[in-house]
Design a protein around this motif. Sequence first.
Motif, mmCIF file in Angstrom:
data_model
loop_
_atom_site.group_PDB
_atom_site.id
_atom_site.type_symbol
_atom_site.label_atom_id
_atom_site.label_comp_id
_atom_site.label_asym_id
_atom_site.label_seq_id
_atom_site.Cartn_x
_atom_site.Cartn_y
_atom_site.Cartn_z
ATOM 1 N N ASN A 309 0.836 -1.210 0.000
ATOM 2 C CA ASN A 309 0.000 0.000 0.000
ATOM 3 C C ASN A 309 0.861 1.247 0.000
ATOM 4 O OD1 ASN A 309 -2.520 -1.113 -0.057
ATOM 5 N ND2 ASN A 309 -2.885 -0.986 2.141
ATOM 6 N N PHE A 313 0.505 3.937 -2.939
ATOM 7 C CA PHE A 313 -0.053 5.283 -2.748
ATOM 8 C C PHE A 313 1.018 6.371 -2.642
ATOM 9 C CE2 PHE A 313 -3.391 2.395 -1.187
ATOM 10 C CZ PHE A 313 -4.408 2.790 -2.041
ATOM 11 N N ASP A 341 5.365 6.430 4.782
ATOM 12 C CA ASP A 341 5.502 6.822 3.374
ATOM 13 C C ASP A 341 5.279 8.315 3.181
ATOM 14 O OD1 ASP A 341 2.705 7.484 2.554
ATOM 15 O OD2 ASP A 341 2.309 5.373 3.043
ATOM 16 N N ILE A 344 0.119 9.939 -0.853
ATOM 17 C CA ILE A 344 -1.064 10.812 -0.923
ATOM 18 C C ILE A 344 -1.695 11.067 0.440
ATOM 19 C CG2 ILE A 344 -1.641 10.147 -3.288
ATOM 20 C CD1 ILE A 344 -3.888 8.387 -2.116
ATOM 21 N N GLY A 345 -1.358 10.244 1.426
ATOM 22 C CA GLY A 345 -1.914 10.441 2.771
ATOM 23 C C GLY A 345 -3.424 10.306 2.782
ATOM 24 N N MET A 346 -4.033 10.768 3.847
ATOM 25 C CA MET A 346 -5.502 10.721 3.941
ATOM 26 C C MET A 346 -5.965 11.576 5.116
ATOM 27 S SD MET A 346 -6.145 6.963 5.556
ATOM 28 C CE MET A 346 -4.988 6.085 4.566
ATOM 29 N N LEU A 354 -11.137 2.958 7.546
ATOM 30 C CA LEU A 354 -10.419 2.071 6.625
ATOM 31 C C LEU A 354 -10.308 0.622 7.082
ATOM 32 C CD1 LEU A 354 -7.557 4.144 5.118
ATOM 33 C CD2 LEU A 354 -9.690 3.394 4.127
ATOM 34 N N THR A 359 -13.558 -1.378 2.493
ATOM 35 C CA THR A 359 -13.610 0.079 2.518
ATOM 36 C C THR A 359 -12.327 0.660 1.969
ATOM 37 O OG1 THR A 359 -14.827 -0.180 4.549
ATOM 38 C CG2 THR A 359 -14.121 2.033 4.014
ATOM 39 N N GLN A 360 -12.504 1.683 1.139
ATOM 40 C CA GLN A 360 -11.335 2.383 0.621
ATOM 41 C C GLN A 360 -11.502 3.870 0.878
ATOM 42 O OE1 GLN A 360 -11.756 0.735 -3.337
ATOM 43 N NE2 GLN A 360 -9.890 -0.425 -3.008
ATOM 44 N N ALA A 361 -10.378 4.577 0.972
ATOM 45 C CA ALA A 361 -10.452 6.017 1.234
ATOM 46 C C ALA A 361 -11.219 6.684 0.099
ATOM 47 C CB ALA A 361 -9.048 6.585 1.359
ATOM 48 N N ASP A 362 -10.890 6.308 -1.121
ATOM 49 C CA ASP A 362 -11.579 6.870 -2.269
ATOM 50 C C ASP A 362 -12.483 5.785 -2.844
ATOM 51 O OD1 ASP A 362 -12.444 7.929 -4.592
ATOM 52 O OD2 ASP A 362 -10.478 8.215 -5.501
ATOM 53 N N GLY A 370 -6.294 0.793 -7.845
ATOM 54 C CA GLY A 370 -7.124 -0.409 -7.718
ATOM 55 C C GLY A 370 -7.072 -0.943 -6.302
ATOM 56 N N LEU A 374 -9.774 -4.993 1.127
ATOM 57 C CA LEU A 374 -9.807 -6.055 2.137
ATOM 58 C C LEU A 374 -8.544 -6.062 2.999
ATOM 59 C CD1 LEU A 374 -11.049 -9.106 0.037
ATOM 60 C CD2 LEU A 374 -12.311 -7.829 1.738
ATOM 61 N N CYS A 401 1.440 8.685 5.088
ATOM 62 C CA CYS A 401 0.847 7.964 6.216
ATOM 63 C C CYS A 401 1.928 7.185 6.938
ATOM 64 C CB CYS A 401 -0.126 6.893 5.713
ATOM 65 S SG CYS A 401 -1.595 7.519 4.972
ATOM 66 N N PHE A 403 1.922 3.716 9.236
ATOM 67 C CA PHE A 403 1.182 2.605 9.820
ATOM 68 C C PHE A 403 2.084 1.884 10.818
ATOM 69 C CE2 PHE A 403 -2.767 1.912 7.381
ATOM 70 C CZ PHE A 403 -2.599 2.862 6.380
HETATM 71 P P1 ADP Z 1 -6.781 -1.962 -1.057
HETATM 72 O O1 ADP Z 1 -5.437 -1.345 -1.017
HETATM 73 O O2 ADP Z 1 -6.820 -3.305 -1.693
HETATM 74 O O3 ADP Z 1 -7.845 -1.050 -1.559
HETATM 75 P P2 ADP Z 1 -6.586 -1.954 1.830
HETATM 76 O O4 ADP Z 1 -7.546 -2.426 2.854
HETATM 77 O O5 ADP Z 1 -5.193 -2.452 1.909
HETATM 78 O O6 ADP Z 1 -7.237 -2.309 0.436
HETATM 79 O O7 ADP Z 1 -6.588 -0.384 1.872
HETATM 80 C C1 ADP Z 1 -7.812 0.296 1.955
HETATM 81 C C2 ADP Z 1 -7.659 1.723 1.554
HETATM 82 O O8 ADP Z 1 -6.840 2.419 2.506
HETATM 83 C C3 ADP Z 1 -6.954 1.944 0.234
HETATM 84 O O9 ADP Z 1 -7.839 1.773 -0.860
HETATM 85 C C4 ADP Z 1 -6.523 3.397 0.389
HETATM 86 O O10 ADP Z 1 -7.613 4.248 0.132
HETATM 87 C C5 ADP Z 1 -6.178 3.490 1.880
HETATM 88 N N1 ADP Z 1 -4.734 3.311 2.151
HETATM 89 C C6 ADP Z 1 -4.114 2.218 2.636
HETATM 90 N N2 ADP Z 1 -2.805 2.433 2.788
HETATM 91 C C7 ADP Z 1 -2.573 3.682 2.409
HETATM 92 C C8 ADP Z 1 -1.392 4.517 2.341
HETATM 93 N N3 ADP Z 1 -0.206 4.055 2.715
HETATM 94 N N4 ADP Z 1 -1.541 5.783 1.878
HETATM 95 C C9 ADP Z 1 -2.755 6.250 1.513
HETATM 96 N N5 ADP Z 1 -3.904 5.533 1.547
HETATM 97 C C10 ADP Z 1 -3.812 4.269 1.991
#
Ligand code: ADP
Length: 551
Positions: A309, A313, A341, A344-346, A354, A359-362, A370, A374, A401, A403
């Motif tokens: 991820n 991102f 990293d 793009i952050g969030m 999340l 669920t995805q941020a966008d 893509g 999950l 972000c 993690f």
């Molecule tokens: P996927 O990456 O398959 O969509 P994840 O559960 O791993 O599923 O991540 C869910 C969502 O979290 C991503 O679609 C993205 O929107 C957000 N995300 C995860 N990791 C990052 C990151 N390092 N930077 C920005 N957004 C992130």
Amino acid sequence: MALEKQENPFAELAMSSQMARATVNFDWAATELGPIAGWDLGLINSLRIVFSCPVGMYCTWGPQRRVFYNDAYIPILKHRHPRALGSPLHEVWPEVWAQVYAIVQKVESGGFVLESDVQFDIEVEGKPQNNYYTYGNSPLFNVEGKISGMLCTILDTTTSVLRTLDALRAAKDAAEKANVAKSAFLANMSHEIRTPLGAILGFAEIIGTQDLEAPEREQYFEIIRRNGASLTRIIDDILDLSKIEAGKLATEMAPVSIQTLLQEVLAMFFDNASEKKIQLNGILTEIADLVVITDAVRIRQVLINLIGNAIKFTSQGSVKVFCRAEPLNGIRKKVIFTIEDTGIGMTQEQADRLFQPFTQADATSTRKFGGTGLGLALSRNLARALGGDVNIIHCEPDHGCTFEFSFQADEVTNATAAQTSESASTESKKPFSGFKVLAVDDSPDNRELIKSLLHTSGIDVTEVDSGEAALNQASMQKYDLVLMDIQMPGLDGYSTLSELRHRGFQGPVVALTAHAMKEDKERALAAGFADHLTKPINSHQLIQTIKSHLK
Ligand code: ADP
């Protein structure tokens, strides 16, 4: 006619215990209420109970349906109107009198107890408010035994009705949201599955129909392999999540060198990072020699997701992975990975949701990246199964972000680790060639695949397409091991195994099946299979498993 409070016969009864022994006689009662003067002691006692009762009650009496109520009734209607005591119904409650009158008439004419649920809009502090009541309405009899009124017990159910309505509304909202999330998930999943599938089918067709140069062919094969692996990951994630939801996630513990494991995972991403011109660094100094007992597959899975991820991102800058270990009790350690990293952050609001599956941020259809949504939910659950967690410890839109992934494990002493690696290396030196394996599978593609994979290890493979054919073949030739598909037309894997045993075959029979749940494995082992391998076939695992049974 309006009455003073002392003219209310019920209030009077409540106040005076003497009245309990006397008959009641009011001037106005003679003219307005008829035969009240003859009420007997029993009735008077009943009425005393009414007036001391903490439950709201009122009664209507006489031809004009004059209304009397006890003190507990006053707050129920949220207004005090003492002058209304003894007034006719339509003066007391002009807003609802028709509704009440209908009930009075029913009870008086029917002579039975009637329960009713009523909703009134009543003004509270200038605002109309819905109020809900349950009424128990009973007929009142005069001394002659004639129905002359109605006694009504009122329960204010507003709070519980409103609570129930709120709960229903919340459940409806949640169901609607879940439905939207499910539809979005299906659309997303379909997209995520079709994309690699499209590449696999498309390039397979090109390879099959065009005259290609060797490097081109190799490049297309590589695309097919890569997309096949990504399909497998999606399916594995879904299976893992369903195992977690069913509380059936099993972990397999063994000694793991954290440094080696992290280096392996980082190595998987170096090409990808350098293509994107991102720096990928692992800062491992603190855990250089750390070996712990944990589930390497699960740790790798979480790291792959988080580092994947972070790279996905991030379009410029760096991805840094730090690892440290904190002592807990004795040899117990808390191992903590931090993945930082510059992508793009969030927002915090996006971060908060999340870890919900799918669920995805966008979530828009125009999103640039893509993914199934999950990974994080799964990673958190896996980390928790290993005594740790996954959290976002920092995030900011456009500023990356961070993690944190932690888990708990026992540290292994040097001696144990050395012993483990030694036994592993002795095992890997064992020769393979000369062994005979019978592969039973109704899918010709799978048989071909098994044959090719095992030939490279020097194993002699005979393939058959059914349980019946396997029994035939095993009666003609001695095999060191049987690889058995479970679901086949005719004799399935289980029946074939039991018939093989019945006929005296004593070698190991390994199930190789697309039934990949834990209970499938348990069932297979219980039935006498020596091992349980899942499809899609992992060549390394296949060979290692066969090796372990060909001692
Ligand atoms: P996927 O990456 O398959 O969509 P994840 O559960 O791993 O599923 O991540 C869910 C969502 O979290 C991503 O679609 C993205 O929107 C957000 N995300 C995860 N990791 C990052 C990151 N390092 N930077 C920005 N957004 C992130």
